[in-house]
Design an enzyme around this catalytic site. Structure first.
Site, PDB file in Angstrom:
ATOM      1  N   MET A  45      -7.582   3.972  12.521  1.00 24.26           N
ATOM      2  CA  MET A  45      -8.233   2.799  13.106  1.00 24.26           C
ATOM      3  C   MET A  45      -7.456   2.312  14.322  1.00 24.26           C
ATOM      4  SD  MET A  45      -9.352  -0.782  11.275  1.00 24.26           S
ATOM      5  CE  MET A  45      -7.652  -1.300  10.973  1.00 24.26           C
ATOM      6  N   SER A  46      -6.122   2.314  14.244  1.00 24.33           N
ATOM      7  CA  SER A  46      -5.300   1.895  15.382  1.00 24.33           C
ATOM      8  C   SER A  46      -5.513   2.798  16.593  1.00 24.33           C
ATOM      9  CB  SER A  46      -3.818   1.901  14.990  1.00 24.33           C
ATOM     10  OG  SER A  46      -3.566   1.011  13.926  1.00 24.33           O
ATOM     11  N   THR A  76      -8.739   3.034   7.685  1.00 23.34           N
ATOM     12  CA  THR A  76      -8.292   1.686   8.064  1.00 23.34           C
ATOM     13  C   THR A  76      -6.793   1.657   8.339  1.00 23.34           C
ATOM     14  OG1 THR A  76      -8.130   1.134   5.706  1.00 23.34           O
ATOM     15  CG2 THR A  76     -10.126   0.456   6.861  1.00 23.34           C
ATOM     16  N   ASP A 103       0.818  -1.210   0.000  1.00 20.62           N
ATOM     17  CA  ASP A 103       0.000   0.000   0.000  1.00 20.62           C
ATOM     18  C   ASP A 103       0.855   1.264   0.000  1.00 20.62           C
ATOM     19  OD1 ASP A 103      -2.290  -1.461  -0.094  1.00 20.62           O
ATOM     20  OD2 ASP A 103      -2.915  -1.083   1.971  1.00 20.62           O
ATOM     21  N   ALA A 130      -4.523   9.274  21.986  1.00 25.35           N
ATOM     22  CA  ALA A 130      -4.383   9.236  23.447  1.00 25.35           C
ATOM     23  C   ALA A 130      -4.781  10.567  24.069  1.00 25.35           C
ATOM     24  CB  ALA A 130      -2.957   8.852  23.831  1.00 25.35           C
TER      25      ALA A 130
END
EC number: 2.7.1.23
Length: 299
Positions: free
Chosen positions: A197-198, A193, A78, A217
């Site tokens: 997403m993480s 994604t 990617d 965070a």
């Protein structure tokens, strides 16, 4: 006999990966045998042994692609696909991705299946997608010091310092919030994604006209990801004096100072991705994210 849709192809590869040069050589020979004029992206040509083809920069491809008929065939992961798409999106050149990497959300043709897939796609049997592109600039004292584009995301975060950073966010000239966090991700549906997403953001279907802001965070748990309309102007001002950086698709970086402002909006052009016939976004999610399938249900 030439293919009816594409008659010019530019080959682009992740030349550091083992076996990519061989795959590119096989694809180039097959395309040439079927009446397609083949060129090789300059850096790929420099690192791979692909004699007999003209080498072009992607800017040169764009200059020649005004009348259509061009396609980029990308062999890699990617990251390679995103790098090519960033340069070719302004020219409307479509890209086909052959996956020699790991995840492959947008390079979705298996390397072992390129022959069958390309044969169908170059004959005009494919799914076409237009993906949003983010364009941004960094302003310091009202002067532009950096600009870039991203197909996945723009990330503002601390760089080498401890503690939280403070970021003021305005949307279409209206104050939204001051975010205290490790950073902030502004992602397209394509990038939803990836890092977004993480960090706990939602997955956006690529056809949705929107962008998502995902804090990294966050100091306050109520600071949640938010999806905004695509046609908005997002300004992010660095409030804290800590070391802060901004990157576009994790590739292009700029160091920031307190008072610097990042201005983001959706670019007027789109990245065009071509997928094999029958391609399904949900099938990609099931495969790449290891979603469980109900037994007995055909997919």
């Amino acid at each position: 006999m030439p293919f009816p849709v594409f008659h010019q192809a530019i080959l682009i590869g992740k030349h550091q990966a083992v076996g990519v040069g061989r795959t590119l050589a096989e694809i180039g020979a097959w395309l040439a045998e079927n009446g397609v004029e083949v060129s090789v992206e300059r850096q790929t040509a420099h690192h791979c042994d692909l004699p007999g083809y003209a080498d072009l920069s992607l800017d040169e491809v764009g200059a020649r692609a005004a009348n259509g008929g061009w396609v980029a065939v990308v062999v890699g992961g990617d990251g390679t696909m995103l790098g090519a798409a960033r340069q070719l999106a302004p020219f409307g050149v479509p890209l086909m991705g052959i996956n020699s990497g790991r995840l492959g959300f947008i390079t979705d043709i298996a390397e072992s299946e390129w022959h069958q897939a390309l044969g169908a796609m170059l004959a005009g049997h494919f799914e076409r997608e237009h993906r949003a592109v983010l364009a941004g600039e960094v302003l310091r004292d009202g002067q532009r010091i950096y600009d870039g584009i991203a197909i996945n995301d723009v990330v503002v975060n601390r760089s080498g310092s401890t503690g939280l950073v403070e970021l003021r966010v305005d949307v279409d000239g209206r104050f939204m919030y001051v975010q205290r966090a490790d950073g902030l991700i502004v992602a397209t549906p394509t990038g939803s994604t990836a890092y977004a997403m993480s960090a706990g953001g939602p997955i956006l279907h690529p056809s949705l006209p929107g962008v998502v802001l995902v804090p990294i965070a966050a100091h306050t748990l109520s600071n949640r990801p938010i999806v905004l309309p695509e046609q908005v102007h997002i300004d992010i001002e660095i409030v804290s004096q800590k070391d802060v950086g901004v990157n576009f698709d994790m590739q292009h970086f700029a160091d920031l100072l307190g008072g610097d402002r990042i201005s983001l909006r959706t670019a007027p052009h789109r990245a065009v991705f071509l997928h094999p016939p029958g391609w399904s976004y949900f099938a990609t999610l099931r495969k790449k994210l290891h979603w469980h399938e109900i037994l007995g249900v055909e997919v």
